[in-house]
Design a protein around this motif. Sequence first.
Motif: not given
Length: 137
Positions: A84-93, A102-105, A108-110
């Motif tokens: 909730i605190c790390c993966v989700s916000p970075n995915f949304m960003r 940001s496509i690579a990120f 990665l986050f997906t």
Amino acid sequence: CTPEDVIYRLDYKNGAENANYFQLFTDYGWEYIGRCVGWLYFRKPASVQNTEQDGELFSDNESKIDLIRHIMKTRMLPLLVIFICCVSPNFMRSIETGSRSSIAFTVLFTAMMLLYVSLLTYCGLKLRKLMKKYKNN
């Protein structure tokens, strides 16, 4: 050494054990072997097992349910907080920026999101199934 039929069992305490805890297992014939990441390893020769319950660390369902609750609090809850605190916000960003870098990120986050969701779902369902099993017995 001579091969021997041995029963191995695990308990999860994560540092919450004391001398009385180990003495209890010793009294019931279990030998403490060691620990790894909060899991405590015990063994007992199969030849001293008179009943099927002699081969189990926990004789009652309430103890088994307490173990499952402890695992959920100390293992599953931290994973959920990280998600909730790390993966989700970075995915949304990574989705919101829309730049080519940001496509690579985003990929990665997906992958991380899918991994976390599948891991949490799988473990949560299995632990829930075990709790139901022990509550109904």
